[in-house]
Design a protein around this motif. Structure first.
Motif, PDB file in Angstrom:
ATOM      1  N   ALA A   1       0.838  -1.200   0.000  1.00  0.00           N
ATOM      2  CA  ALA A   1       0.000   0.000   0.000  1.00  0.00           C
ATOM      3  C   ALA A   1       0.872   1.249   0.000  1.00  0.00           C
ATOM      4  CB  ALA A   1      -0.912  -0.002   1.220  1.00  0.00           C
ATOM      5  N   LYS A   2       0.639   2.136  -0.973  1.00  0.00           N
ATOM      6  CA  LYS A   2       1.417   3.373  -1.025  1.00  0.00           C
ATOM      7  C   LYS A   2       0.836   4.389  -0.053  1.00  0.00           C
ATOM      8  CE  LYS A   2      -1.094   5.048  -5.108  1.00  0.00           C
ATOM      9  NZ  LYS A   2      -0.941   5.462  -6.529  1.00  0.00           N
ATOM     10  N   THR A   3       1.700   5.245   0.454  1.00  0.00           N
ATOM     11  CA  THR A   3       1.275   6.251   1.428  1.00  0.00           C
ATOM     12  C   THR A   3       1.533   7.651   0.880  1.00  0.00           C
ATOM     13  OG1 THR A   3       3.440   6.155   2.510  1.00  0.00           O
ATOM     14  CG2 THR A   3       1.708   4.733   3.385  1.00  0.00           C
ATOM     15  N   LEU A   4       0.726   8.583   1.342  1.00  0.00           N
ATOM     16  CA  LEU A   4       0.859   9.978   0.935  1.00  0.00           C
ATOM     17  C   LEU A   4       2.033  10.604   1.677  1.00  0.00           C
ATOM     18  CD1 LEU A   4      -0.550  12.271  -0.731  1.00  0.00           C
ATOM     19  CD2 LEU A   4      -1.774  12.845   1.375  1.00  0.00           C
ATOM     20  N   THR A   5       2.976  11.192   0.943  1.00  0.00           N
ATOM     21  CA  THR A   5       4.162  11.799   1.561  1.00  0.00           C
ATOM     22  C   THR A   5       4.182  13.317   1.465  1.00  0.00           C
ATOM     23  OG1 THR A   5       5.420  11.529  -0.502  1.00  0.00           O
ATOM     24  CG2 THR A   5       5.559   9.743   1.125  1.00  0.00           C
ATOM     25  N   GLY A   6       3.323  13.916   0.651  1.00  0.00           N
ATOM     26  CA  GLY A   6       3.308  15.366   0.544  1.00  0.00           C
ATOM     27  C   GLY A   6       2.162  15.859  -0.323  1.00  0.00           C
ATOM     28  N   ILE A   7       1.819  17.137  -0.164  1.00  0.00           N
ATOM     29  CA  ILE A   7       0.765  17.765  -0.957  1.00  0.00           C
ATOM     30  C   ILE A   7       1.279  19.103  -1.483  1.00  0.00           C
ATOM     31  CG2 ILE A   7      -1.576  18.719  -0.955  1.00  0.00           C
ATOM     32  CD1 ILE A   7      -2.261  16.831   1.323  1.00  0.00           C
ATOM     33  N   THR A   8       1.038  19.345  -2.755  1.00  0.00           N
ATOM     34  CA  THR A   8       1.396  20.626  -3.368  1.00  0.00           C
ATOM     35  C   THR A   8       0.120  21.351  -3.785  1.00  0.00           C
ATOM     36  OG1 THR A   8       3.468  19.741  -4.218  1.00  0.00           O
ATOM     37  CG2 THR A   8       2.651  21.755  -5.243  1.00  0.00           C
ATOM     38  N   VAL A   9      -0.015  22.616  -3.352  1.00  0.00           N
ATOM     39  CA  VAL A   9      -1.196  23.420  -3.687  1.00  0.00           C
ATOM     40  C   VAL A   9      -0.860  24.333  -4.860  1.00  0.00           C
ATOM     41  CG1 VAL A   9      -2.760  25.239  -2.887  1.00  0.00           C
ATOM     42  CG2 VAL A   9      -2.138  23.357  -1.363  1.00  0.00           C
ATOM     43  N   THR A  10      -1.783  24.421  -5.817  1.00  0.00           N
ATOM     44  CA  THR A  10      -1.620  25.264  -7.002  1.00  0.00           C
ATOM     45  C   THR A  10      -2.853  26.153  -7.156  1.00  0.00           C
ATOM     46  OG1 THR A  10      -0.360  23.498  -8.051  1.00  0.00           O
ATOM     47  CG2 THR A  10      -1.169  25.250  -9.478  1.00  0.00           C
ATOM     48  N   PRO A  11      -2.666  27.477  -7.455  1.00  0.00           N
ATOM     49  CA  PRO A  11      -1.401  28.200  -7.606  1.00  0.00           C
ATOM     50  C   PRO A  11      -0.748  28.474  -6.256  1.00  0.00           C
ATOM     51  CG  PRO A  11      -3.217  29.720  -7.817  1.00  0.00           C
ATOM     52  CD  PRO A  11      -3.827  28.350  -7.707  1.00  0.00           C
ATOM     53  N   ALA A  12       0.564  28.748  -6.287  1.00  0.00           N
ATOM     54  CA  ALA A  12       1.291  29.008  -5.053  1.00  0.00           C
ATOM     55  C   ALA A  12       0.931  30.364  -4.464  1.00  0.00           C
ATOM     56  CB  ALA A  12       2.791  28.925  -5.318  1.00  0.00           C
TER      57      ALA A  12
ATOM     58  N   THR B   1      -6.077  23.734  -6.616  1.00  0.00           N
ATOM     59  CA  THR B   1      -5.975  22.276  -6.753  1.00  0.00           C
ATOM     60  C   THR B   1      -4.888  21.763  -5.815  1.00  0.00           C
ATOM     61  OG1 THR B   1      -4.384  22.409  -8.562  1.00  0.00           O
ATOM     62  CG2 THR B   1      -6.709  22.302  -9.157  1.00  0.00           C
ATOM     63  N   ALA B   2      -5.029  20.512  -5.399  1.00  0.00           N
ATOM     64  CA  ALA B   2      -4.043  19.853  -4.534  1.00  0.00           C
ATOM     65  C   ALA B   2      -3.555  18.585  -5.234  1.00  0.00           C
ATOM     66  CB  ALA B   2      -4.656  19.514  -3.185  1.00  0.00           C
ATOM     67  N   THR B   3      -2.247  18.451  -5.334  1.00  0.00           N
ATOM     68  CA  THR B   3      -1.646  17.268  -5.947  1.00  0.00           C
ATOM     69  C   THR B   3      -0.878  16.499  -4.880  1.00  0.00           C
ATOM     70  OG1 THR B   3      -1.392  18.391  -8.072  1.00  0.00           O
ATOM     71  CG2 THR B   3      -0.056  16.418  -7.714  1.00  0.00           C
TER      72      THR B   3
ATOM     73  N   SER C   1       3.989  22.283  11.624  1.00  0.00           N
ATOM     74  CA  SER C   1       4.524  21.330  10.646  1.00  0.00           C
ATOM     75  C   SER C   1       3.427  20.498  10.005  1.00  0.00           C
ATOM     76  CB  SER C   1       5.540  20.390  11.300  1.00  0.00           C
ATOM     77  OG  SER C   1       4.903  19.561  12.239  1.00  0.00           O
ATOM     78  N   THR C   2       2.232  20.578  10.534  1.00  0.00           N
ATOM     79  CA  THR C   2       1.148  19.827   9.918  1.00  0.00           C
ATOM     80  C   THR C   2       0.682  20.472   8.615  1.00  0.00           C
ATOM     81  OG1 THR C   2      -0.562  21.001  11.159  1.00  0.00           O
ATOM     82  CG2 THR C   2       0.365  19.010  12.147  1.00  0.00           C
ATOM     83  N   ARG C   3       1.071  21.700   8.352  1.00  0.00           N
ATOM     84  CA  ARG C   3       0.701  22.349   7.094  1.00  0.00           C
ATOM     85  C   ARG C   3       1.613  21.803   5.996  1.00  0.00           C
ATOM     86  NH1 ARG C   3      -2.719  26.568   7.891  1.00  0.00           N
ATOM     87  NH2 ARG C   3      -2.823  27.458   9.982  1.00  0.00           N
ATOM     88  N   LEU C   4       1.022  21.086   5.070  1.00  0.00           N
ATOM     89  CA  LEU C   4       1.814  20.449   4.050  1.00  0.00           C
ATOM     90  C   LEU C   4       2.217  21.406   2.927  1.00  0.00           C
ATOM     91  CD1 LEU C   4      -0.116  17.106   3.763  1.00  0.00           C
ATOM     92  CD2 LEU C   4       1.956  17.607   5.029  1.00  0.00           C
ATOM     93  N   ASN C   5       1.336  22.369   2.630  1.00  0.00           N
ATOM     94  CA  ASN C   5       1.643  23.393   1.635  1.00  0.00           C
ATOM     95  C   ASN C   5       0.632  24.505   1.809  1.00  0.00           C
ATOM     96  OD1 ASN C   5       2.480  24.772  -0.778  1.00  0.00           O
ATOM     97  ND2 ASN C   5       3.353  22.818  -1.440  1.00  0.00           N
ATOM     98  N   SER C   6       0.969  25.658   1.321  1.00  0.00           N
ATOM     99  CA  SER C   6       0.027  26.766   1.456  1.00  0.00           C
ATOM    100  C   SER C   6       0.138  27.700   0.275  1.00  0.00           C
ATOM    101  CB  SER C   6       0.302  27.550   2.755  1.00  0.00           C
ATOM    102  OG  SER C   6       1.586  28.133   2.691  1.00  0.00           O
TER     103      SER C   6
END
Length: 461
Positions: free
Chosen positions: A360-371, A384-386, A450-455
């Motif tokens: 099972a693959k796990t989520l390691t990060g999230i990128t939010v667009t646009p920055a 969007t969140a990738t 640190s719980t904020r993965l991206n903003s």
């Protein structure tokens, strides 16, 4: 297994050509209902010149496989399969059968017409390994340093188990160097580990089983040991790992063959279910996971199984997606990554396979667009969140995350990531996956930020 007649190594039994579908269906009768797939199965294919069948016999820790397959013309040749490419290794005469492969992709096996001879190949050049005499020889196993194990007839035309020096040079009969009980003869070695310890088939003459008997043996520390258990008087060892855990089969006093694990004492592994009377174990990896096959009777077609260090035997047909159309019959090898090879009925013939555990693959990060974005009051912006996963893949997780705005009086955001500007100011948009947030908190010792993965910072005007 090797066929032995009057002490002479005759050769290694070869599966028959593909049987009609009605016959193949017999092996499926012992299967239980399917469960969620635990393995992805890959068909290794057939030779392009009209071949119909392939059989995988060994796999190294890189997932490179060896075995053999047929052609439109009579006969078999050895193969190496690597990352989707099936390579014909050829033969030194008549048919050739790949039996084992080590970490340097050295393949060993046997070839010949009326007499069997051993070979090794690096994928480019195939060469014979010689023998104890001019008689027959098999090459059944190879370790990381290139030590080969198998059987060779001596000058008296008697089959002897051997282990070679590194690089396959100089075969040496185990009986000629080992400390062993009187009248012991090691016939064929089917496995060799990193230390050069070997396991296979031998005859012993002693009080066990009333005198002379065929039995599995372990050659370790310069000694040959009879592994006969209390419930059987005949059997064969097929493989061992670096911990000298040995697997094979033993004929019980009831007359049926059962797979065994020897780890200082003999353990009868039984069968996967009550419909299957007999079993055999062919390989064991460093972690102690064992693979083999089982049958309802000696005349029925086999079904493949796997047995982990804990739990019971599981039929491999129950661990793959049933829609792929496989009847997995024999599991002949397993590497330390848990990849299993063997063969089964598929696509009109017997095909070699490699089965890979589905981790099972796990989520390691999230990128939010646009920055960043600047929105006039009363307008909106879709975010969007990738997600990036442990296997390196990415996916759109816009609808699977929780969206929030740090200043909802400046801008609010919907569950689908649509941000609306309400008045002038600056806000921070965050996309959070709850499972990932908990993991991240633990990883950084509870730092809430640190719980904020991206903003994404938005300035309204």
């Amino acid at each position: 297994m090797a066929l032995v007649l009057s002490g002479t190594v005759i050769g290694v039994a070869v599966p028959a050509q593909a049987a009609p579908r009605t016959e193949k269906a017999a092996s499926a009768t012992a299967q239980a209902g399917p469960v969620s797939p635990s393995y992805a199965i890959t068909d290794l294919g057939v030779f392009a010149d009209g071949g119909t069948d392939t059989y995988a016999t060994g796999v190294n820790n890189a997932g490179v496989v060896t075995g053999y397959g047929n052609h439109a013309a009579p006969g078999f040749t050895a193969f190496e399969w690597n990352n989707g490419t099936l390579t014909d290794l050829g033969t030194l005469g008549c048919s050739a059968y790949g039996r084992a492969i080590n970490s340097t992709d050295t393949v060993v096996g046997s070839y010949g017409c009326t007499l069997s001879a051993g070979f090794q190949t690096n994928g480019t050049t195939m060469e014979g390994i010689g023998g104890l005499s001019a008689g027959q020889t098999t090459a059944d196993a190879v370790n990381a340093s290139g030590q080969i194990a198998g059987a060779s007839n001596d000058a008296d035309n008697v089959g002897r188990a051997y282990v070679s020096a590194a690089g396959g040079i100089g075969l040496q009969a185990i009986d000629s160097v080992a400390s062993e009980a009187p009248n012991t003869r090691t016939i064929e070695a089917f496995g060799v580990n990193t230390a050069g310890d070997a396991a296979g088939l031998a005859t012993f003459d002693g009080p066990v089983c009333g005198g002379s008997h065929y039995a599995p043996f372990l050659y370790s520390g310069g000694q040959v040991q009879d592994l006969t258990g209390s419930s059987g008087c005949s059997g064969q060892a097929n493989a061992l790992n670096d911990s000298d855990q040995v697997v094979g089969y033993e004929e019980l006093t009831s007359g049926v063959d059962h797979a065994f694990l020897w780890n200082g004492t003999m353990q009868d592994l039984g069968t996967p279910n009550a419909n299957l009377a007999e079993s055999d174990a062919y390989a064991i990896n460093a972690g102690g996971t064992i693979v083999g096959d089982a049958q309802g009777s000696p005349e029925s077609l086999p079904v493949a199984w796997v047995l982990g260090p804990t739990g019971g035997m599981q039929l491999l047909n129950d661990l793959i997606d049933p829609s792929v159309g496989w009847d997995v019959m024999v599991a002949s090898g397993i590497n330390d990554r848990g990849q299993i090879v063997g063969w089964g009925a598929h696509d009109g013939g017997y095909h070699a396979f490699e089965m890979t555990p589905m981790v099972a693959k796990t989520l390691t990060g999230i990128t939010v667009t646009p920055a960043t974005a600047t929105l006039p009051k009363g307008t909106s912006q879709q975010f969007t969140a990738t997600g990036t996963y442990s296997d390196g893949s990415t996916a759109d997780v816009t609808g699977a995350v929780t969206w929030s705005s740090s200043k909802p009086k400046v801008a609010i955001i919907t569950a689908s990531g649509d941000l609306s500007a309400l008045k002038g100011g600056t806000t921070t948009v965050t996309a959070t996956d709850l499972d990932r947030r908990r993991a991240r908190r633990r990883a950084v010792g509870g730092d809430r930020k640190s719980t904020r993965l991206n903003s994404s910072h938005i300035t309204n005007s």
